[in-house]
Each structure stands twice: as C-alpha cells, then as structure tokens.
Write a protein that holds these residues in place. Sequence first.
Motif, mmCIF file in Angstrom:
data_model
loop_
_atom_site.group_PDB
_atom_site.id
_atom_site.type_symbol
_atom_site.label_atom_id
_atom_site.label_comp_id
_atom_site.label_asym_id
_atom_site.label_seq_id
_atom_site.Cartn_x
_atom_site.Cartn_y
_atom_site.Cartn_z
ATOM 1 N N GLU A 4 0.832 -1.210 0.000
ATOM 2 C CA GLU A 4 0.000 0.000 0.000
ATOM 3 C C GLU A 4 0.862 1.254 0.000
ATOM 4 O O GLU A 4 0.583 2.213 -0.723
ATOM 5 N N LEU A 5 1.905 1.241 0.817
ATOM 6 C CA LEU A 5 2.780 2.406 0.891
ATOM 7 C C LEU A 5 3.482 2.648 -0.445
ATOM 8 O O LEU A 5 3.652 3.795 -0.868
ATOM 9 N N LYS A 6 3.867 1.577 -1.119
ATOM 10 C CA LYS A 6 4.472 1.710 -2.448
ATOM 11 C C LYS A 6 3.460 2.271 -3.448
ATOM 12 O O LYS A 6 3.814 3.081 -4.311
ATOM 13 N N GLU A 7 2.204 1.840 -3.331
ATOM 14 C CA GLU A 7 1.154 2.374 -4.210
ATOM 15 C C GLU A 7 1.005 3.880 -4.013
ATOM 16 O O GLU A 7 0.859 4.626 -4.984
ATOM 17 N N ILE A 8 1.028 4.318 -2.768
ATOM 18 C CA ILE A 8 0.900 5.749 -2.474
ATOM 19 C C ILE A 8 2.080 6.497 -3.082
ATOM 20 O O ILE A 8 1.901 7.508 -3.769
ATOM 21 N N LYS A 9 3.294 5.990 -2.854
ATOM 22 C CA LYS A 9 4.485 6.656 -3.383
ATOM 23 C C LYS A 9 4.520 6.677 -4.903
ATOM 24 O O LYS A 9 5.172 7.534 -5.494
ATOM 25 N N SER A 10 3.839 5.747 -5.534
ATOM 26 C CA SER A 10 3.830 5.722 -7.003
ATOM 27 C C SER A 10 2.629 6.481 -7.579
ATOM 28 O O SER A 10 2.442 6.508 -8.790
ATOM 29 N N GLY A 11 1.816 7.088 -6.700
ATOM 30 C CA GLY A 11 0.727 7.937 -7.169
ATOM 31 C C GLY A 11 -0.567 7.220 -7.484
ATOM 32 O O GLY A 11 -1.446 7.785 -8.130
ATOM 33 N N LYS A 12 -0.715 5.994 -7.022
ATOM 34 C CA LYS A 12 -1.928 5.231 -7.312
ATOM 35 C C LYS A 12 -3.090 5.610 -6.387
ATOM 36 O O LYS A 12 -4.220 5.213 -6.633
ATOM 37 N N TRP A 13 -2.825 6.334 -5.323
ATOM 38 C CA TRP A 13 -3.874 6.793 -4.405
ATOM 39 C C TRP A 13 -4.145 8.272 -4.675
ATOM 40 O O TRP A 13 -3.217 9.048 -4.908
ATOM 41 N N THR A 14 -5.391 8.661 -4.556
ATOM 42 C CA THR A 14 -5.734 10.081 -4.649
ATOM 43 C C THR A 14 -5.497 10.737 -3.289
ATOM 44 O O THR A 14 -5.404 10.043 -2.265
ATOM 45 N N LEU A 15 -5.439 12.050 -3.294
ATOM 46 C CA LEU A 15 -5.298 12.770 -2.025
ATOM 47 C C LEU A 15 -6.485 12.453 -1.116
ATOM 48 O O LEU A 15 -6.318 12.271 0.090
ATOM 49 N N GLY A 16 -7.680 12.331 -1.680
ATOM 50 C CA GLY A 16 -8.860 11.985 -0.885
ATOM 51 C C GLY A 16 -8.719 10.637 -0.205
ATOM 52 O O GLY A 16 -9.094 10.484 0.966
ATOM 53 N N GLN A 17 -8.176 9.649 -0.914
ATOM 54 C CA GLN A 17 -7.969 8.324 -0.314
ATOM 55 C C GLN A 17 -6.982 8.423 0.850
ATOM 56 O O GLN A 17 -7.193 7.815 1.905
ATOM 57 N N VAL A 18 -5.910 9.171 0.644
ATOM 58 C CA VAL A 18 -4.900 9.335 1.702
ATOM 59 C C VAL A 18 -5.530 10.025 2.907
ATOM 60 O O VAL A 18 -5.338 9.597 4.054
ATOM 61 N N GLN A 19 -6.308 11.066 2.663
ATOM 62 C CA GLN A 19 -6.932 11.798 3.765
ATOM 63 C C GLN A 19 -7.914 10.918 4.533
ATOM 64 O O GLN A 19 -7.945 10.952 5.771
ATOM 65 N N ARG A 20 -8.704 10.111 3.828
ATOM 66 C CA ARG A 20 -9.653 9.218 4.516
ATOM 67 C C ARG A 20 -8.898 8.185 5.367
ATOM 68 O O ARG A 20 -9.291 7.902 6.503
ATOM 69 N N GLU A 21 -7.831 7.635 4.818
ATOM 70 C CA GLU A 21 -7.049 6.650 5.578
ATOM 71 C C GLU A 21 -6.383 7.303 6.779
ATOM 72 O O GLU A 21 -6.330 6.722 7.859
ATOM 73 N N ALA A 22 -5.892 8.520 6.603
ATOM 74 C CA ALA A 22 -5.284 9.232 7.733
ATOM 75 C C ALA A 22 -6.334 9.548 8.794
ATOM 76 O O ALA A 22 -6.054 9.426 9.994
ATOM 77 N N ASP A 23 -7.527 9.941 8.390
ATOM 78 C CA ASP A 23 -8.606 10.183 9.363
ATOM 79 C C ASP A 23 -8.886 8.925 10.171
ATOM 80 O O ASP A 23 -9.050 8.989 11.395
ATOM 81 N N ARG A 24 -8.928 7.767 9.491
ATOM 82 C CA ARG A 24 -9.115 6.495 10.213
ATOM 83 C C ARG A 24 -7.956 6.267 11.186
ATOM 84 O O ARG A 24 -8.153 5.813 12.312
ATOM 85 N N GLY A 25 -6.752 6.600 10.737
ATOM 86 C CA GLY A 25 -5.570 6.434 11.591
ATOM 87 C C GLY A 25 -5.616 7.318 12.824
ATOM 88 O O GLY A 25 -5.274 6.882 13.920
ATOM 89 N N PHE A 26 -6.032 8.582 12.651
ATOM 90 C CA PHE A 26 -6.146 9.484 13.801
ATOM 91 C C PHE A 26 -7.194 8.966 14.789
ATOM 92 O O PHE A 26 -6.993 8.997 16.004
ATOM 93 N N LYS A 27 -8.321 8.479 14.287
ATOM 94 C CA LYS A 27 -9.363 7.929 15.171
ATOM 95 C C LYS A 27 -8.851 6.686 15.893
ATOM 96 O O LYS A 27 -9.103 6.497 17.090
#
Length: 159
Positions: free
Chosen positions: A72-95
């Motif tokens: 997953e982290l490699k996918e993010i670094k290669s641009g396969k995730w949108t900023l919205g996907q990253v933000q939603r996952e980070a929101d889950r992480g903060f919770k």
Amino acid sequence: MGMFWLPERCVLHRLGSPNTRGYMGRERKELFLRHGYDLKNAAHCLRLLRMGCELMETGELHVDRTNIDAEELKEIKSGKWTLGQVQREADRGFKRMEAAQKTSVLPESPNLEVVEQLVIRTYFEFWGAHRLIDGHVPVEVAHGEREVPGGHRSPLSTG
C-alpha cells in the motif's frame, strides 16, 4: 492531555502544499504537480500513524512493513492513491490513535535508565570505541560523569 498529544490534522493540512522549506528534487516536484500532493510525505504520514497505533495497541514496533502494508505504501508513493484516499485513511488512523490512547499497553512514562543504557550500548556498538562490560559502558570512558546502574559511567548523561 494524556500520554499522547497530536495537533489536529498536523500533517494532512500540508500534504497539498508544496515543500517550501527543504529541498525537493525535480522529479519529486513533478510528481507533486501531477498528483496534487507530496506522495512521499503522504506515505510517511500513513506509515507513522499506523506504526504509532500498533505500538500503542501491542507494545511492538514493526519497522519492516513487509507483509503488513508495504505494498500500500508503495502504491501511495507511485501515485496510485488520490489525495482523498490518503486523507480518509489518515482520518481512520487518527481515530484509531485516539482509541488506542485510552487502552494502550504502554506505560505512562518510559524507564529512563533502560533507555539510557540502550542509547549508550547502541552508540558504543556502532562506533566500537570501547568494550562493553556486561552490556554497560566501562568506567574508564571518561571522568566526572554520573554513574549508571552497575557502577559504570554514562558518557551521554547530563547530570
């Protein structure tokens, strides 16, 4: 405040802003302009959030992310995730982090003597400057420094 404090969305609000204080290579700038956020910072944000949650939940720190979330982290670094996907996952992480704080297996404060010995042992094992005696720094390391458990002296102590 408890044992964990994190300014609200301290990292995410900057993901969509270019890095203006440090060096950002040409390729990384191009990726930022193409995707609208810093891919490397986004991957680090999620990795650190997840590692912090795991540490608080289990008391274990998994630095090697293989078989956990490396792909997953490699996918993010290669641009396969949108900023919205990253933000939603980070929101889950903060919770998840907020929930983990309430039930954490970690002690309220660290054992500073154990931490100090770990730092000293790691320092001397890396630099090989002195032989360790029973896992402790030898007394002859330097004069005038404070003693640590085992009657040895700590070259890294301030007191």
